[in-house]
Scaffold this motif. Structure first.
Motif, mmCIF file in Angstrom:
data_model
loop_
_atom_site.group_PDB
_atom_site.id
_atom_site.type_symbol
_atom_site.label_atom_id
_atom_site.label_comp_id
_atom_site.label_asym_id
_atom_site.label_seq_id
_atom_site.Cartn_x
_atom_site.Cartn_y
_atom_site.Cartn_z
ATOM 1 N N ASN A 127 51.925 39.766 43.494
ATOM 2 C CA ASN A 127 53.123 39.600 44.349
ATOM 3 C C ASN A 127 53.694 38.218 44.080
ATOM 4 O OD1 ASN A 127 53.196 41.935 46.196
ATOM 5 N ND2 ASN A 127 51.919 40.898 47.607
ATOM 6 N N ILE A 128 55.096 37.820 44.461
ATOM 7 C CA ILE A 128 55.848 36.706 44.114
ATOM 8 C C ILE A 128 55.800 35.880 45.451
ATOM 9 C CG2 ILE A 128 57.904 35.773 43.448
ATOM 10 C CD1 ILE A 128 58.165 38.098 41.781
ATOM 11 N N ALA A 129 55.175 34.717 45.652
ATOM 12 C CA ALA A 129 55.172 33.713 46.841
ATOM 13 C C ALA A 129 56.674 33.435 47.005
ATOM 14 C CB ALA A 129 54.431 32.842 46.521
ATOM 15 N N LEU A 130 56.688 32.914 48.018
ATOM 16 C CA LEU A 130 58.015 32.284 48.648
ATOM 17 C C LEU A 130 58.590 31.269 47.638
ATOM 18 C CD1 LEU A 130 57.677 32.361 52.354
ATOM 19 C CD2 LEU A 130 58.993 33.874 50.971
ATOM 20 N N ASN A 131 57.603 30.466 46.931
ATOM 21 C CA ASN A 131 58.260 29.430 46.131
ATOM 22 C C ASN A 131 58.208 29.775 44.643
ATOM 23 O OD1 ASN A 131 55.642 29.834 45.199
ATOM 24 N ND2 ASN A 131 54.784 27.809 45.827
ATOM 25 N N GLY A 132 58.156 31.005 44.337
ATOM 26 C CA GLY A 132 58.259 31.711 43.124
ATOM 27 C C GLY A 132 56.887 31.842 42.262
ATOM 28 N N ASP A 133 55.900 31.451 42.702
ATOM 29 C CA ASP A 133 54.413 31.468 42.126
ATOM 30 C C ASP A 133 54.161 32.835 42.287
ATOM 31 O OD1 ASP A 133 54.620 29.137 41.389
ATOM 32 O OD2 ASP A 133 53.149 28.268 42.818
ATOM 33 N N THR A 134 53.205 33.523 41.341
ATOM 34 C CA THR A 134 52.629 35.012 41.607
ATOM 35 C C THR A 134 51.331 34.832 42.056
ATOM 36 O OG1 THR A 134 51.752 35.079 39.213
ATOM 37 C CG2 THR A 134 54.144 35.911 39.792
ATOM 38 N N TYR A 135 50.925 35.656 42.906
ATOM 39 C CA TYR A 135 49.581 35.782 43.521
ATOM 40 C C TYR A 135 49.038 37.183 43.683
ATOM 41 C CZ TYR A 135 51.582 36.944 48.150
ATOM 42 O OH TYR A 135 52.212 37.273 48.896
ATOM 43 N N LYS A 136 47.631 37.550 43.672
ATOM 44 C CA LYS A 136 47.286 38.802 43.891
ATOM 45 C C LYS A 136 46.985 38.967 45.420
ATOM 46 C CE LYS A 136 46.363 39.703 39.614
ATOM 47 N NZ LYS A 136 46.880 41.014 38.845
ATOM 48 N N LYS A 137 47.140 40.241 45.689
ATOM 49 C CA LYS A 137 47.020 40.741 47.221
ATOM 50 C C LYS A 137 45.943 42.055 47.367
ATOM 51 C CE LYS A 137 47.510 40.312 51.462
ATOM 52 N NZ LYS A 137 46.897 39.266 52.370
ATOM 53 N N THR A 138 45.199 42.223 47.860
ATOM 54 C CA THR A 138 44.212 43.307 48.434
ATOM 55 C C THR A 138 44.267 43.572 49.763
ATOM 56 O OG1 THR A 138 42.628 42.844 46.389
ATOM 57 C CG2 THR A 138 41.972 44.458 48.323
ATOM 58 N N THR A 139 44.677 44.639 50.256
ATOM 59 C CA THR A 139 44.812 45.159 51.672
ATOM 60 C C THR A 139 43.697 46.214 51.757
ATOM 61 O OG1 THR A 139 46.341 46.702 51.272
ATOM 62 C CG2 THR A 139 47.296 44.669 52.134
ATOM 63 N N LEU A 140 43.109 46.689 50.855
ATOM 64 C CA LEU A 140 42.030 47.729 50.948
ATOM 65 C C LEU A 140 41.171 47.812 49.711
ATOM 66 C CD1 LEU A 140 41.253 49.927 52.877
ATOM 67 C CD2 LEU A 140 42.299 51.686 51.401
ATOM 68 N N SER A 141 40.071 47.364 49.797
ATOM 69 C CA SER A 141 39.191 47.217 48.677
ATOM 70 C C SER A 141 38.982 48.651 48.140
ATOM 71 C CB SER A 141 37.673 46.499 48.917
ATOM 72 O OG SER A 141 38.215 45.294 49.050
ATOM 73 N N ASN A 142 38.375 48.964 46.963
ATOM 74 C CA ASN A 142 37.934 50.263 46.242
ATOM 75 C C ASN A 142 39.043 51.390 46.439
ATOM 76 O OD1 ASN A 142 35.324 49.130 45.618
ATOM 77 N ND2 ASN A 142 34.773 49.530 47.503
ATOM 78 N N PHE A 143 40.479 50.718 46.241
ATOM 79 C CA PHE A 143 41.554 51.680 46.215
ATOM 80 C C PHE A 143 41.657 52.700 45.360
ATOM 81 C CE2 PHE A 143 46.129 52.276 45.744
ATOM 82 C CZ PHE A 143 46.400 53.017 46.770
ATOM 83 N N TYR A 144 41.135 52.345 44.251
ATOM 84 C CA TYR A 144 41.088 53.426 43.087
ATOM 85 C C TYR A 144 39.875 54.354 43.394
ATOM 86 C CZ TYR A 144 43.802 49.649 41.226
ATOM 87 O OH TYR A 144 44.824 48.842 41.000
#
Length: 160
Positions: A127-144
């Motif tokens: 995802n892209i943060a409000l300041n323009g940096d990128t970060y990773k987000k997980t809402t559900l582990s083992n999605f794959y």
């Protein structure tokens, strides 16, 4: 309003207090009556010949955002399903039915997050943060793993 006056909620001299209510509500008979009322209130909206599951091999798995939450959900899930005396198997490929319980968690509007609240079920999404940096987000582990189970059950005409 008359019920509130009868209970003495507007008159401190007649206030009945909470303890008599708690004593009555926590009696075993009251808890059993409440549980039976709850069971009778559940309504099955759609079945498609899935229920009842007795006599079929059932695979159950819980998915949460983190490993600790997932283990807690899985333990509770297995405890509740085993109480129903249904055959549970550990390999979804041998199951007639797979019951998957998802507990995604993104946060809330009041959490300090670098970007907007994530509403998508995802794992390690960039995802892209409000300041323009990128970060990773997980809402559900083992999605794959979830997708793999769903795909297998659908491809083999099994119930999910």
């Amino acid at each position: 309003m008359s019920e509130m006056f009868d209970l003495g909620l507007f008159d401190n001299k007649n206030y009945v207090g909470y303890q008599p209510v708690m004593d009555e509500a926590t009696k075993r008979e009251a808890e059993e009556a409440a549980y039976q009322a709850h069971l009778k209130s559940v309504i099955l909206l759609k079945n498609n010949n899935v229920l009842p599951v007795r006599g079929q091999k059932l695979f159950v798995k819980a998915f949460g955002r983190g490993e600790e939450e997932t283990e807690k959900y899985q333990e509770l899930l297995l405890k509740n399903v085993k109480a129903l005396n249904i055959e549970i198997i550990e390999d979804y490929k041998e199951a007639d039915i797979a019951a998957l319980f998802l507990y995604p968690l993104s946060g809330s509007y009041f959490d300090a997050t670098p970007g907007l609240l994530e509403l998508e079920i995802c794992e390690d999404k960039t995802n892209i943060a409000l300041n323009g940096d990128t970060y990773k987000k997980t809402t559900l582990s083992n999605f794959y793993e979830l997708n793999k189970i769903v795909g297998y059950m659908n491809e083999n005409g099994k119930k999910l």
